[in-house]
Design an enzyme around this catalytic site. Structure first.
Site, PDB file in Angstrom:
ATOM      1  N   GLU A 128      47.526  38.246  51.146  1.00  0.00           N
ATOM      2  CA  GLU A 128      47.773  39.313  50.172  1.00  0.00           C
ATOM      3  C   GLU A 128      49.116  39.119  49.473  1.00  0.00           C
ATOM      4  O   GLU A 128      49.251  39.385  48.281  1.00  0.00           O
ATOM      5  CB  GLU A 128      47.765  40.679  50.857  1.00  0.00           C
ATOM      6  CG  GLU A 128      46.395  41.275  51.049  1.00  0.00           C
ATOM      7  CD  GLU A 128      45.742  41.685  49.739  1.00  0.00           C
ATOM      8  OE1 GLU A 128      45.662  40.857  48.818  1.00  0.00           O
ATOM      9  OE2 GLU A 128      45.289  42.825  49.646  1.00  0.00           O
ATOM     10  N   THR A 181      47.195  42.935  40.257  1.00  0.00           N
ATOM     11  CA  THR A 181      47.865  43.923  41.117  1.00  0.00           C
ATOM     12  C   THR A 181      49.378  43.920  40.880  1.00  0.00           C
ATOM     13  O   THR A 181      49.992  44.988  40.782  1.00  0.00           O
ATOM     14  CB  THR A 181      47.545  43.637  42.600  1.00  0.00           C
ATOM     15  OG1 THR A 181      46.130  43.795  42.773  1.00  0.00           O
ATOM     16  CG2 THR A 181      48.259  44.596  43.529  1.00  0.00           C
TER      17      THR A 181
HETATM   18  N1  HSE Z   1      47.772  49.524  47.416  1.00  0.00           N
HETATM   19  C1  HSE Z   1      47.674  48.401  46.532  1.00  0.00           C
HETATM   20  C2  HSE Z   1      48.028  48.842  45.138  1.00  0.00           C
HETATM   21  C3  HSE Z   1      46.268  47.872  46.588  1.00  0.00           C
HETATM   22  O1  HSE Z   1      47.515  49.882  44.711  1.00  0.00           O
HETATM   23  O2  HSE Z   1      48.820  48.172  44.473  1.00  0.00           O
HETATM   24  C4  HSE Z   1      46.050  46.709  45.662  1.00  0.00           C
HETATM   25  O3  HSE Z   1      44.684  46.427  45.607  1.00  0.00           O
END
Ligand code: HSE
Length: 306
Positions: A128, A181
């Protein structure tokens, strides 16, 4: 030589109020992966279908998480990984997590399960980091544990598995645009108002209580995000229209899935979910933006051997 084929599911992170801590696992969409042992030590990506991703293990999220695991386990053989990608990168339903979690889950099985689910989550988080430059576990945890999870802390990693109400269904609409992201995180404010923080942690607490007590009404009232969604919703075409439609047709709540562009709705019962899916589909069809739509049970098992 030993081999395993797995289904590595898509996941919904944040669940509106729980930015970076809450997530749940889907059943209707996921990648497939084949992992086999090989005499040659190390991690070798031998096949990737469905999208263009690097074959170098240290540049591929499935490779990076697998490397973290074998660095710890130090087996005297290696692993080959084949990835059949069904979840598009930048979709907001945990594409990188499915790869990162899938490789460590399968390698752990092939090694005779030396690692716990929390340890596997820790290895998967390395993937990640490569994908989003941030260390969050709210997609990899539900992929590995199944159902709803709450990441109590990242360092040290502590994951709580939450109960899943029996009749809960998710509807996912994935507009075919890509949101990275890292970029969706970069637009978020560094400071938040105390008033908003109070609303948000009250919602997280009540959402957890609602899951424990099968309280659909409380669940519905908790699915609100006053901190992240106001910023990110601007990146998602027709977000408000989708939410209005979902709520009008009986969804308990509707919000951005992870960092978007996918939008999730949670519904009490399959009929409501099918109705919500049909209405959202109808509304989005008029926008000219291509999209995919899925109706899914909550996957309480997580990654599965197939
Ligand atoms: N919690 C993370 C975000 C998840 O919202 O950036 C990314 O998929």
């Amino acid at each position: 030589m030993k081999a395993l084929k797995i289904f590595s599911p898509a996941t919904v992170a944040n669940v509106s109020c729980g930015f970076d801590v809450l997530g749940f696992c889907l059943d209707a969409i996921g990648d497939e992966m084949v992992i086999r042992t090989t005499e040659k030590k190390g991690i070798h990506l031998t096949k990737i279908e469905g999208c263009e991703l690097p074959f170098e293990a240290d540049k591929n999220v499935a490779g990076v998480s697998a490397l973290a695991l074998i660095e710890d386990a130090d087996p005297d053989f290696g692993f080959e990984i084949e990835i059949y990608k069904k979840i598009k990168p930048g979709s907001g339903i945990g594409s990188s997590s499915a790869s990162a979690a899938g490789s460590v889950f399968a390698i752990n099985e092939l090694l005779g399960k030396p690692y716990s689910k929390t340890e596997l989550t820790r290895f998967a988080m390395k993937g990640e980091v490569l994908a989003s430059q941030s260390e969050h576990a709210d997609n990899v945890a539900p992929a590995i544990f199944g159902g709803f999870t709450l990441v109590k802390s990242v360092n040290p990693l502590e994951v709580l598995q939450l109960p899943t109400p029996k009749d809960l269904y998710a509807v996912i609409i994935h507009p075919q645009i890509e949101i990275k992201t890292a970029e969706a995180r970069a637009i978020l404010p560094k400071d938040i108002r105390l008033k908003d923080a109070i609303t948000q942690w009250s919602n997280v607490g009540s959402l957890v209580h609602a899951l424990h007590t099968n309280n659909y009404n409380l669940l519905s009232k908790s699915l609100t995000d006053v901190i992240v969604e106001p910023h990110r919703s601007k990146l998602i075409p027709h977000f408000e229209k989708v939410r209005e439609t979902a709520l009008l047709h009986g969804a308990l709540g509707c919000g951005i899935s992870g960092s978007g562009p996918s939008i999730f709705s949670l519904c009490h019962g399959k009929e409501v979910a099918q109705q919500v899916a049909m209405q959202i589909k109808y509304v989005y069809s008029t926008t000219g933006i291509p999209f995919e739509i899925y109706t899914s049970e909550i996957n309480t098992k997580g990654i599965k051997i197939i």
